[in-house]
Design a protein around this motif. Structure first.
Motif, mmCIF file in Angstrom:
data_model
loop_
_atom_site.group_PDB
_atom_site.id
_atom_site.type_symbol
_atom_site.label_atom_id
_atom_site.label_comp_id
_atom_site.label_asym_id
_atom_site.label_seq_id
_atom_site.Cartn_x
_atom_site.Cartn_y
_atom_site.Cartn_z
ATOM 1 N N LEU A 127 0.543 -1.035 0.055
ATOM 2 C CA LEU A 127 -0.517 -0.188 0.013
ATOM 3 C C LEU A 127 0.689 1.007 -0.303
ATOM 4 O O LEU A 127 0.299 2.207 -0.806
ATOM 5 C CB LEU A 127 -1.045 -0.557 1.216
ATOM 6 N N ASP A 130 1.785 2.213 -3.368
ATOM 7 C CA ASP A 130 0.687 2.199 -4.332
ATOM 8 C C ASP A 130 0.180 3.981 -3.721
ATOM 9 O O ASP A 130 -1.237 4.263 -3.290
ATOM 10 C CB ASP A 130 -0.628 1.756 -3.480
ATOM 11 N N THR A 131 1.116 4.632 -4.628
ATOM 12 C CA THR A 131 0.980 6.305 -4.084
ATOM 13 C C THR A 131 -0.071 6.694 -5.429
ATOM 14 O O THR A 131 -0.569 7.851 -4.404
ATOM 15 C CB THR A 131 1.905 7.247 -4.529
ATOM 16 N N HIS A 133 -2.873 4.933 -5.696
ATOM 17 C CA HIS A 133 -4.430 5.345 -5.019
ATOM 18 C C HIS A 133 -5.611 3.729 -6.009
ATOM 19 O O HIS A 133 -6.091 4.013 -6.177
ATOM 20 C CB HIS A 133 -4.948 5.535 -3.935
ATOM 21 N N ALA A 163 -0.162 3.101 5.894
ATOM 22 C CA ALA A 163 0.090 3.632 4.943
ATOM 23 C C ALA A 163 -0.385 4.856 4.215
ATOM 24 O O ALA A 163 -0.408 5.551 4.043
ATOM 25 C CB ALA A 163 -0.432 2.417 4.183
ATOM 26 N N HIS A 165 -3.445 4.709 3.324
ATOM 27 C CA HIS A 165 -4.259 3.965 1.921
ATOM 28 C C HIS A 165 -5.745 4.090 2.574
ATOM 29 O O HIS A 165 -6.148 3.634 3.206
ATOM 30 C CB HIS A 165 -3.499 2.786 2.244
#
Length: 388
Positions: A127, A130-131, A133, A163, A165
């Motif tokens: 996560l 996973d910048t 999103h 994170a 997220h």
């Protein structure tokens, strides 16, 4: 064996034994599912099912197996091309990610050895990377029925938070609900998936989605096709105690009685009983000189124990002998574990004497199969049971 006296020992990890009072409840005459008597039943169950999930939010009930509840969780919250993060913790986690692919979702499937749960560290790593999103949901099997490994959901929730997220957290509790401590609201799970045939002590044919406010909001823009599984019409009908299509009335009778049994014992006591029986089972396995499949002490299941057989031994032949000689069913190894393990279910309507009989049957079956074991395994289990 042409005739087996006594009662069959159903010691697979689900479907589990159905208590007599639940069977009697289900034998009541079917009623009009559009009438006032059913409306009162529906309102009562939809209210009383929530505590077993640890939620005050709505719980949707489908006339379907747990597989249907998996699909409902995905199609109500996601859109074609969305990415989901899943973990190879066993056979059922693998099937869930295969379903996600078949629905047109992009799946990031973290490989695993089937002896550990989903790793919170891997959640945090994936996560954090996973910048953009891209990942819209994290899918975790709480208690993997094929392995006897329980993933640490609170730590996974903490990893998602760390994170920063926005991914939804979807959790399968099909073999843990009503057996292992679970807290939908406190752990901030977005969709909890479950089924009737394990800790809830019912036959198969009923499944559930517990829904967070965040998941409900996601459902308003999710665009995967859905009709039967659509939360919208279901929740609207549920507000009045009804369902948008024909419910499984007699299973609802059984659910009402099963919930009464769980709450009469007290959920904390139910969880403690399962933990104690799991500890006694592991004591037997280790006493026999065999190996429990789960490798992390923090992840042992309270619902079942998967037992590795020695090299050269076919676990399915051991199971077949036990079924023939002692009229007891044990769980088979699934997928890559076929023939390598057998699974002892110790969940649902289950007590000390049932466990003692189960382990005695396993010990006798192993010995008759020519598996070299220490017969002190049963004594180790009984000692744990006697210690309270």
């Amino acid at each position: 064996m042409t005739y087996a006296a006594g009662r069959h020992f159903l010691q697979i990890p689900g479907p589990t034994n159905v208590p007599d009072s639940v069977l009697r409840a289900m034998s009541a005459p079917t009623i009009d599912h559009r009438g006032p008597e059913f409306q009162a039943l529906g309102a009562e169950i939809l209210r009383d099912i929530r505590p077993v999930f640890g939620t005050t939010n709505p719980v949707v009930i489908y006339p379907a197996t747990g597989t249907g509840a998996w699909e409902a969780a995905l199609v109500n919250t996601l859109s074609p091309g969305d990415a989901v993060l899943t973990f190879e913790t066993g056979h059922f986690a693998t099937l869930w990610q295969e379903m996600a692919r078949s629905l047109g979702l992009e799946v990031d499937f973290v490989p695993g050895d089937w002896r550990h749960g989903a790793e919170p560290e891997a959640v945090a790593e994936r996560l954090a990377a996973d910048t953009g999103h891209r990942i819209k949901a994290v899918c975790v099997v709480h208690n993997e029925t094929s392995t006897g490994v329980t993933s640490r959901v609170p730590e996974i929730r903490a990893a998602i938070d760390a994170a920063g997220h926005p991914a939804l957290l979807l959790v399968d509790t099909i073999s843990s609900l009503g057996s292992i401590d679970y807290r939908h609201d406190e752990w901030r799970v977005d969709v909890t998936v479950s089924g009737s045939q394990k800790g809830l002590m019912l036959p198969p044919g009923m499944s559930f989605n517990a829904i967070s406010d965040k998941a409900l909001e996601a459902s308003r823009t999710a665009s995967l096709p859905r009709t039967f599984w659509d939360w919208g019409p279901m929740l609207a009908a549920n507000e009045r105690g009804f369902f948008p299509y024909t419910p499984n009335t007699n299973l609802l009778y059984g659910l009402r009685e099963a919930l009464r049994l769980l709450y009469a014992e007290g959920l904390e006591n139910v969880f403690a009983r399962h933990t104690r029986h799991a500890e006694a089972t592991r004591a037997a396995v280790r006493g026999w000189g065999l190996e429990v499949l789960c490798l992390d002490e923090r992840e042992h299941s309270g619902a079942l124990t998967a037992v590795l057989v020695p090299d050269g031994v076919d676990a399915d032949k051991v199971r077949a002998l036990i079924l023939d000689r002692y009229d007891m069913s044990l769980g088979a190894g699934l997928g890559k574990l076929a023939g390598k393990i057998f699974r002892i279910g110790h969940l649902g309507a289950f007590n000390d004497l049932t466990l003692a009989g189960t382990l005695a049957g396993v010990q006798m079956g192993l010995t008759l199969s020519g598996v070299r074991i220490d017969p002190g395994g049963l004594d180790a289990a009984l000692e744990r049971l006697q210690s309270g």
